[in-house]
Design an enzyme around this catalytic site. Structure first.
Site, PDB file in Angstrom:
ATOM      1  N   ASP A 102       0.851  -1.174   0.000  1.00 50.53           N
ATOM      2  CA  ASP A 102       0.000   0.000   0.000  1.00 50.53           C
ATOM      3  C   ASP A 102       0.906   1.250   0.000  1.00 50.53           C
ATOM      4  O   ASP A 102       1.810   1.353  -0.815  1.00 50.53           O
ATOM      5  CB  ASP A 102      -0.969  -0.065   1.188  1.00 50.53           C
ATOM      6  CG  ASP A 102      -1.982   1.061   1.240  1.00 50.53           C
ATOM      7  OD1 ASP A 102      -2.966   1.001   0.489  1.00 50.53           O
ATOM      8  OD2 ASP A 102      -1.791   1.994   2.043  1.00 50.53           O
ATOM      9  N   HIS A 301      -7.153  -6.334  -1.337  1.00 54.83           N
ATOM     10  CA  HIS A 301      -6.080  -5.366  -1.121  1.00 54.83           C
ATOM     11  C   HIS A 301      -5.093  -5.783  -0.039  1.00 54.83           C
ATOM     12  O   HIS A 301      -3.906  -5.457  -0.130  1.00 54.83           O
ATOM     13  CB  HIS A 301      -6.688  -4.013  -0.749  1.00 54.83           C
ATOM     14  CG  HIS A 301      -5.674  -2.938  -0.547  1.00 54.83           C
ATOM     15  ND1 HIS A 301      -4.885  -2.455  -1.569  1.00 54.83           N
ATOM     16  CD2 HIS A 301      -5.285  -2.266   0.574  1.00 54.83           C
ATOM     17  CE1 HIS A 301      -4.079  -1.514  -1.108  1.00 54.83           C
ATOM     18  NE2 HIS A 301      -4.294  -1.376   0.190  1.00 54.83           N
TER      19      HIS A 301
END
Length: 324
Positions: A102, A301
């Site tokens: 991320d 994610h």
């Protein structure tokens, strides 16, 4: 607590960086994203240690037990790269492989770009590398979404997201994690949790699913919620509030490739992967040292927490290949 992990504080430009360490051997620095902590690497620390590496997961500046400067501009990318270098030096090492997820992928990529003398290899999880270029980021994000507002623009306004999150940090985190996990994310066609309405009353949590992803047990949520209940969210959100500063700071690196041996891992259901497919397609130019690019089917994610065994296998294979 995670078994056999050593915690310590080391000096860094803003004061201190907290880290969790396991194993001996070549150093692998693990950098988390938003809204996480060193704990997001709990599955990778023992796997890397068992494979013969010194695995070190940090709390990024502004998170956990690391220093939290008050100045918003203290969270620009140049400062976070300096922190990464300081950790390597504080551990008595001269170089490291750096792996990020991320926002941590951005920190890892720019650490490799700006300090190739320290970071000899770079692994990126979920967020592809895209060189600096184009219009100001705030202008790009402001133009996204049409009648709705993109979450990055929402996060960039100081205090706005905090007003949504702070009254119920635990509930907000649980919803945010669920919104972008493969097994709990909203179905196609449902309101997208990456956006809020532009009427001024909308919040991200309006679109969070009322489900819990399989990877997030009560204990895991306790750990994350406990950290952010203690620290608040402002210093973590300040990363989003420096994107235009980064664009200005990195002007000399416009279009610059990262040439060190690299790895990319993404999830097929992660918008960070699908929306940035052009960045992945450009890897022959932007990551000429790429040793592997893998999309995990059916993964969201939070890749190293959703699919730890596969991520660990890819990481250890890649690291082993660096010496060949």
């Amino acid at each position: 607590m995670v078994k056999d992990v050593t915690h310590r504080l080391v000096p860094a430009p803003a004061g201190r960086i907290h880290l969790a360490e396991q194993g001996t051997g070549p150093l692998v620095l693990l950098v988390h994203g938003f809204p996480e902590s060193w704990y997001s690497w709990r599955h990778q620390l023992p796997a890397l240690a068992a494979a013969g590496y010194r695995a070190v997961a940090v709390d990024v500046r502004g998170y956990g037990r690391s220093s939290k400067p008050d100045d918003v501009s203290a969270y620009r990318m140049l400062d976070l790269v300096e922190d990464a270098v300081a950790v390597v030096q504080a551990l008595g090492e001269r170089s490291a492989a750096i792996v990020g997820h991320d926002w941590g992928a951005g920190i890892a990529a720019h650490s490799a770009l700006l300090r190739p003398d320290v970071f000899h290899a770079v692994g990126l999880l979920s967020v592809p590398y895209a060189p600096r270029g184009g219009p100001r980021p705030s202008e790009i994000f402001a133009g996204m979404g049409g009648d709705e507002e993109f979450y990055v623009s929402y996060f960039q306004e100081p205090g706005r997201a905090e007003t949504e999150i702070e009254p119920d940090v635990r509930g907000w985190l649980a919803g945010f994690y669920a919104a972008f996990s493969a097994d709990t994310m909203p179905a196609p066609g449902a309101p997208d949790p990456h956006f809020v309405t532009r009427d001024g009353d909308g919040t991200l949590r309006d679109r969070f699913p009322a489900k819990t992803p399989a990877w997030l047990g009560t204990h895991e949520l306790d750990v994350y919620a406990g950290e952010f209940e203690r620290t608040g969210l402002t210093t973590a959100l300040n990363r989003y509030r420096n994107m235009d500063r980064d664009w200005e700071d990195l002007e000399a690196y416009d279009g610059a490739p990262i040439t060190q041996p690299s790895l990319f891992l993404g999830g097929s259901l992660d918008a960070s992967t699908t929306w940035l497919s052009d960045a992945i397609a450009a890897y022959p130019t932007t990551l000429p040292g790429l040793r592997g690019s893998h999309i995990l089917e059916g993964c969201g994610h939070w890749i190293q927490q959703e699919r730890p065994a596969e991520v660990n296998q890819h990481l250890t294979n890649w690291l082993a290949g660096l010496s060949s």
